[in-house]
Each structure stands twice: as structure tokens, then as C-alpha cells.
Design a protein around this motif. Structure first.
Motif, PDB file in Angstrom:
ATOM      1  N   LEU A 182       0.859  -1.240  -0.062  1.00  0.00           N
ATOM      2  CA  LEU A 182       0.071  -0.029   0.141  1.00  0.00           C
ATOM      3  C   LEU A 182       0.815   1.303  -0.060  1.00  0.00           C
ATOM      4  CD1 LEU A 182      -2.886  -0.918   2.620  1.00  0.00           C
ATOM      5  CD2 LEU A 182      -2.949  -0.870   0.323  1.00  0.00           C
ATOM      6  N   TYR A 183       1.977   1.034   0.625  1.00  0.00           N
ATOM      7  CA  TYR A 183       2.694   2.603   0.949  1.00  0.00           C
ATOM      8  C   TYR A 183       4.034   2.674   0.544  1.00  0.00           C
ATOM      9  CZ  TYR A 183      -1.348   2.886   4.138  1.00  0.00           C
ATOM     10  OH  TYR A 183      -2.414   3.204   4.613  1.00  0.00           O
ATOM     11  N   LEU A 184       4.645   1.540   0.076  1.00  0.00           N
ATOM     12  CA  LEU A 184       6.136   1.596  -0.412  1.00  0.00           C
ATOM     13  C   LEU A 184       5.943   2.718  -1.790  1.00  0.00           C
ATOM     14  CD1 LEU A 184       8.960   0.629  -0.030  1.00  0.00           C
ATOM     15  CD2 LEU A 184       8.705  -1.007  -1.653  1.00  0.00           C
ATOM     16  N   PRO A 185       6.812   3.510  -1.952  1.00  0.00           N
ATOM     17  CA  PRO A 185       6.943   4.249  -3.279  1.00  0.00           C
ATOM     18  C   PRO A 185       7.100   3.266  -4.445  1.00  0.00           C
ATOM     19  CG  PRO A 185       8.581   5.211  -1.731  1.00  0.00           C
ATOM     20  CD  PRO A 185       8.026   3.966  -1.100  1.00  0.00           C
ATOM     21  N   ARG A 186       6.351   3.525  -5.614  1.00  0.00           N
ATOM     22  CA  ARG A 186       6.597   2.932  -6.739  1.00  0.00           C
ATOM     23  C   ARG A 186       7.990   3.388  -7.434  1.00  0.00           C
ATOM     24  NH1 ARG A 186       2.049   1.599  -4.321  1.00  0.00           N
ATOM     25  NH2 ARG A 186       0.759   0.922  -5.567  1.00  0.00           N
ATOM     26  N   ASP A 187       8.589   2.467  -8.027  1.00  0.00           N
ATOM     27  CA  ASP A 187       9.974   2.699  -8.597  1.00  0.00           C
ATOM     28  C   ASP A 187       9.701   3.780  -9.804  1.00  0.00           C
ATOM     29  OD1 ASP A 187      12.590   2.672  -9.550  1.00  0.00           O
ATOM     30  OD2 ASP A 187      12.678   0.374  -9.094  1.00  0.00           O
ATOM     31  N   PRO A 188      10.633   4.895  -9.708  1.00  0.00           N
ATOM     32  CA  PRO A 188      10.494   5.956 -10.621  1.00  0.00           C
ATOM     33  C   PRO A 188      11.069   5.880 -11.945  1.00  0.00           C
ATOM     34  CG  PRO A 188      11.802   6.986  -9.058  1.00  0.00           C
ATOM     35  CD  PRO A 188      11.178   5.497  -8.532  1.00  0.00           C
ATOM     36  N   ARG A 189      12.087   4.621 -11.940  1.00  0.00           N
ATOM     37  CA  ARG A 189      12.800   4.330 -13.015  1.00  0.00           C
ATOM     38  C   ARG A 189      12.307   4.105 -14.224  1.00  0.00           C
ATOM     39  NH1 ARG A 189      16.971   0.214 -10.822  1.00  0.00           N
ATOM     40  NH2 ARG A 189      14.932  -0.814 -10.445  1.00  0.00           N
ATOM     41  N   GLN A 190      12.658   4.172 -15.416  1.00  0.00           N
ATOM     42  CA  GLN A 190      12.203   3.714 -16.613  1.00  0.00           C
ATOM     43  C   GLN A 190      12.752   2.147 -16.699  1.00  0.00           C
ATOM     44  OE1 GLN A 190      10.390   5.609 -18.795  1.00  0.00           O
ATOM     45  NE2 GLN A 190      10.339   6.815 -17.315  1.00  0.00           N
ATOM     46  N   LYS A 191      12.020   1.523 -17.453  1.00  0.00           N
ATOM     47  CA  LYS A 191      12.261   0.010 -17.632  1.00  0.00           C
ATOM     48  C   LYS A 191      13.669  -0.263 -18.215  1.00  0.00           C
ATOM     49  CE  LYS A 191      10.793  -4.354 -19.712  1.00  0.00           C
ATOM     50  NZ  LYS A 191       9.854  -5.003 -20.690  1.00  0.00           N
ATOM     51  N   GLN A 192      14.347  -1.043 -17.327  1.00  0.00           N
ATOM     52  CA  GLN A 192      15.701  -1.318 -17.599  1.00  0.00           C
ATOM     53  C   GLN A 192      16.126  -2.343 -18.716  1.00  0.00           C
ATOM     54  OE1 GLN A 192      18.068   0.622 -15.693  1.00  0.00           O
ATOM     55  NE2 GLN A 192      16.212   1.556 -15.563  1.00  0.00           N
ATOM     56  N   HIS A 193      17.003  -2.396 -19.544  1.00  0.00           N
ATOM     57  CA  HIS A 193      17.010  -3.368 -20.631  1.00  0.00           C
ATOM     58  C   HIS A 193      18.483  -4.080 -20.522  1.00  0.00           C
ATOM     59  CE1 HIS A 193      13.682  -1.565 -22.531  1.00  0.00           C
ATOM     60  NE2 HIS A 193      14.087  -0.393 -22.487  1.00  0.00           N
ATOM     61  N   MET A 194      18.934  -4.347 -19.104  1.00  0.00           N
ATOM     62  CA  MET A 194      19.998  -5.199 -19.184  1.00  0.00           C
ATOM     63  C   MET A 194      19.667  -6.580 -19.091  1.00  0.00           C
ATOM     64  SD  MET A 194      22.520  -2.867 -16.669  1.00  0.00           S
ATOM     65  CE  MET A 194      21.189  -2.520 -15.282  1.00  0.00           C
ATOM     66  N   GLN A 195      20.690  -7.542 -19.306  1.00  0.00           N
ATOM     67  CA  GLN A 195      20.421  -8.679 -19.039  1.00  0.00           C
ATOM     68  C   GLN A 195      20.876  -9.259 -17.968  1.00  0.00           C
ATOM     69  OE1 GLN A 195      21.743 -10.692 -22.802  1.00  0.00           O
ATOM     70  NE2 GLN A 195      20.136 -10.125 -23.960  1.00  0.00           N
ATOM     71  N   TYR A 196      20.328 -10.184 -17.108  1.00  0.00           N
ATOM     72  CA  TYR A 196      20.979 -10.820 -16.090  1.00  0.00           C
ATOM     73  C   TYR A 196      22.305 -11.511 -15.949  1.00  0.00           C
ATOM     74  CZ  TYR A 196      21.075 -13.692 -11.806  1.00  0.00           C
ATOM     75  OH  TYR A 196      21.467 -14.477 -10.662  1.00  0.00           O
ATOM     76  N   GLY A 197      22.547 -12.133 -17.010  1.00  0.00           N
ATOM     77  CA  GLY A 197      23.841 -12.708 -17.395  1.00  0.00           C
ATOM     78  C   GLY A 197      24.854 -11.661 -17.219  1.00  0.00           C
TER      79      GLY A 197
END
Length: 395
Positions: A182-197
Motif C-alpha cells: 500500500l505505501y512503498l513508493p513506486r519505482d520511478p525509473r524507466q524500464k531497464q534493458h540489461m540482461q541478468y547474465g
């Protein structure tokens, strides 16, 4: 992004409370190790290995899960990890054998990494000139969770079956999950395009590139290691020396309130003065504590004074190192934090293992010797991998 708007005082408080509740999962086992050993009819050394698995699981969760904070939406990632942590706690509550409890403890460690996603999230949202203060406040919640977990676990273990410690922890985390949703701020960053590997492959490069990250990793390894040398063996020592139960071991955990009260002040000292100075104070206080444990540990007042100094030293090191790590790069904040905290809890797990091993074979003098070895390593790291005199003001 308007950082002041994104990170209000209430949000900082929520983050501090969340880190405290979740990190507590790692420390419930310490005051009740004796009760667990009696329940499963195994040696204290065997339970010490299980306690090490919790810390080791956390270290590997930090290494392989926390970097996801640089890829995925942190608002959702925090809640996913908390949900998995709840399931692990319920498994620990149900566990009918030491083997299953050991598996559950490992999973509790792996899944309870949300605080180390929250910390770089707070640093990302905080104004750069007050980042040390914000991190100090959030980390005060972390330390509160550590010390209260020992107290709650020890006291509950003295009046209920030890398994209920994990059931109550699962209930607390379930309530927290609803509040964060309910109360944690939404992440304001744009979608990241890095791969986990590619993210994972970048970790060794970041460590090789950042000398200050290397210094913080070594310092965190040593100072948390020496802290766990004490806390993994204190319940055994109290039972042997004074015939005290888990309740007293839990109450002694409350002495860490000194570190909580100083956390915000330490953060301000890091901002205003020098992180090198505050890391040095962390080593100094931790060293003084083991001087007292070695010479006056047979006296109850010696234990009390030593515990206060040790928790204060741990907090000086934790706040200072987090401020250093989070000042290196906001774009790589989760990965830097992952490297630092992996080393931190690897040191903690080894401190737990060697502490309980030393107790089983050499008693209190062996415990103090192991602590001294960790402190010598911390001093060498402080001398040769020098911390920065001032924090970088990244934005």
C-alpha cells in the motif's frame, strides 16, 4: 525526479521498519541454538552449522538476487522476495527434523534479502547531500531488527516451543507485506534493458574497478564476522558460565540499542567528516570489546560493556561502508550493494562457523582468539585499502 518528494520522513521510517522486520529472520536462531539442539537431540556444533547456513544462504541471495534491483522494478521485487521469505519461515516452523530445518534455514537466508534491495532504493531516492543521514536512519531500523530479533527469540524460547518463533515471524512478515504493497513508493525509473547474465558478469569488473568497494567489502567481512563470533556462542557461554537460559541471551541483545541510537549520528558524521575516520572508529570499538571479553569476560559486567562496544563498532562500520558503497554509482547501486553485502554476510557465516567450532573445542578463550583474527584482518584492510576521506556526491 524530485528526491525530496519521493522520500518523505514517513517513507524513510517505513523503509527502516521493513528492513528491521525482514533482517530479524536471520538472527532468531542465535539465542535458541541450545533449545534446537535439545529438541532434535543433536550436538551444539551441528546447530552451529545450521546457523551458518542461514548466513551463508543470505550471502548467496545477496550475490545472485540483489543485483536484480538494477534490472527489475524494485517495488515489485521487494514484495516477491518477502513472499518467498514467509514461505521459508513456515517451513522452518513445521520442520520435523534437523535436515529439513537446515534446508528451511538456508531458504530463510536466501529469501530474506529484501533489506538489501530497500537500502540502495532509499539511496536512489534520497537527496545526495543527505544520503548518509537517510542511510543511517534506514540502517538504524536494520540494527533494531537484529537486536530485537535476538531478544524476542530468546524470550519466546523461554516460554514457548522454539518453533513458534518462526510462526510469529511469518505472521509479522505477512502484515508487513500488506503495508508495503500500500505505501512503498513506486519505482520511478524507466524500464531497464540489461540482461541478468551481463549484470552478473559485471560484478567482478565493478569489484576490480572500485578500490573503495574492495575496502568496504573486506571491512564488512571482518566486522560482521567478529560480531557473529560473539552472538553465535553467547548463549552457550551464558549457560556454561552462569547457568542462564535463552531468555538472558535475548535480553543481552537489547544492549545493542546503543548502536541504534547512534546510527543517525554516525550517518551525519560520515556526511560531515570522513568515512575513513568512522570506519576506523568501528574497528577501534570492536577491538576494545574483545579486549574486554578476553580479560573480563568471566565477569557479567565485562560481558555487558563488551557487547555495547561491539554493537557500536558494528554500526559504525555498517553505516560508513554503506555510505561509501552507495556513493560510488547510483546506476550500479544494487550491484555494488550486492558485492558489499555478500562479503559482509560471508564474513558473518564464517564468524558463526568458526566461533561455534572454537567454542566446542577450546571454550571461551578459543572464541576470543577467533575474534582477534578477524580484527587483525580488519586493521590490515583499513591500513592498505584506505577508505575515502570524503564521499562522492553522485546524483
Amino acid at each position: 525526479m524530485d528526491s525530496e518528494k519521493e522520500l518523505s520522513g514517513k517513507t524513510v521510517l517505513l523503509m527502516a521498519i521493513a528492513t528491521g522486520i525482514i533482517v530479524a529472520n536471520l538472527n532468531y536462531i542465535q539465542p535458541i541454538e541450545g533449545l534446537i539442539a535439545d529438541s532434535f537431540q543433536v550436538s551444539k556444533a551441528a546447530v552451529g552449522v545450521v546457523a551458518m547456513l542461514t548466513q551463508l544462504g543470505y550471502a548467496f541471495g545477496l550475490l545472485f538476487i540483489v543485483p536484480l534491483g538494477d534490472i527489475f522494478n524494485r517495488y515489485h521485487l521487494i514484495q516477491i522476495m518477502l513472499s518467498l521469505s514467509i514461505l521459508s519461515l513456515l517451513l522452518a516452523f513445521w520442520a520435523p527434523s534437523l535436515i529439513i530445518f537446515g534446508v528451511a534455514s538456508l531458504l530463510v537466508g536466501i529469501t530474506s534479502v529484501a533489506p538489501q534491495i530497500i537500502i540502495p532504493y532509499a539511496a536512489y531516492l534520497a537527496p545526495s547531500l543527505h544520503r548518509g543521514k537517510v542511510l543511517g536512519n534506514v540502517l538504524s531500523g536494520l540494527l533494531t531488527g537484529i537486536l530485537l530479533s535476538r531478544s524476542v527469540s530468546g524470550l519466546l524460547g523461554s516460554v514457548l516451543s522454539w518453533q513458534y518463533v518462526y510462526l510469529i515471524a511469518a505472521i509479522a512478515c505477512t502484515i508487513l507485506l500488506g503495508v508495503l504493497h500500500l505505501y512503498l513508493p513506486r519505482d520511478p525509473r524507466q524500464k531497464q534493458h540489461m540482461q541478468y547474465g551481463k549484470v552478473m558478469a559485471s560484478l567482478p569488473k565493478l569489484l576490480a574497478k572500485e578500490k573503495h568497494l574492495q575496502g568496504s567489502a573486506i571491512n564488512g567481512f571482518c566486522l560482521f564476522g567478529v560480531s557473529n563470533v560473539l552472538w553465535s556462542t553467547l548463549a552457550f557461554y551464558l549457560a556454561h558460565q552462569y547457568h542462564f537460559g535463552s531468555g538472558v541471551a535475548g535480553l543481552l541483545g537489547l544492549l545493542g540499542i546503543t548502536g541504534v541510537l547512534f546510527a543517525s549520528i554516525i550517518g551525519q558524521m560520515v556526511d560531515k567528516y570522513s568515512p575513513r575516520m568512522t570506519v576506523g572508529l568501528g574497528i577501534l570499538f570492536s577491538t576494545l570489546s574483545f579486549v574486554i571479553f578476553t580479560s573480563l569476560g568471566h565477569l557479567f559486567i565485562g560481558l555487558i560493556v563488551g557487547i555495547v562496544l561491539l554493537d557500536l563498532g558494528t554500526q559504525f562500520g555498517q553505516v560508513s561502508n554503506q555510505a561509501i558503497v552507495q556513493s560510488l554509482s547510483l546506476q550500479a547501486s544494487s550491484r555494488n550493494n550486492s558485492i558489499f553485502m555478500f562479503s559482509y554476510f560471508l564474513g558473518g557465516s564464517l564468524g558463526t562457523f568458526f566461533g561455534t567450532l572454537a567454542w566446542s573445542n577450546f571454550g571461551w578463550s578459543g572464541v576470543c582468539l577467533v575474534g582477534t583474527i578477524f580484527l587483525v584482518l580488519a586493521l590490515l584492510g583499513h591500513l592498505f585499502l584506505k577508505e575515502p576521506e570524503k564521499l562522492q556526491k553522485v546524483s
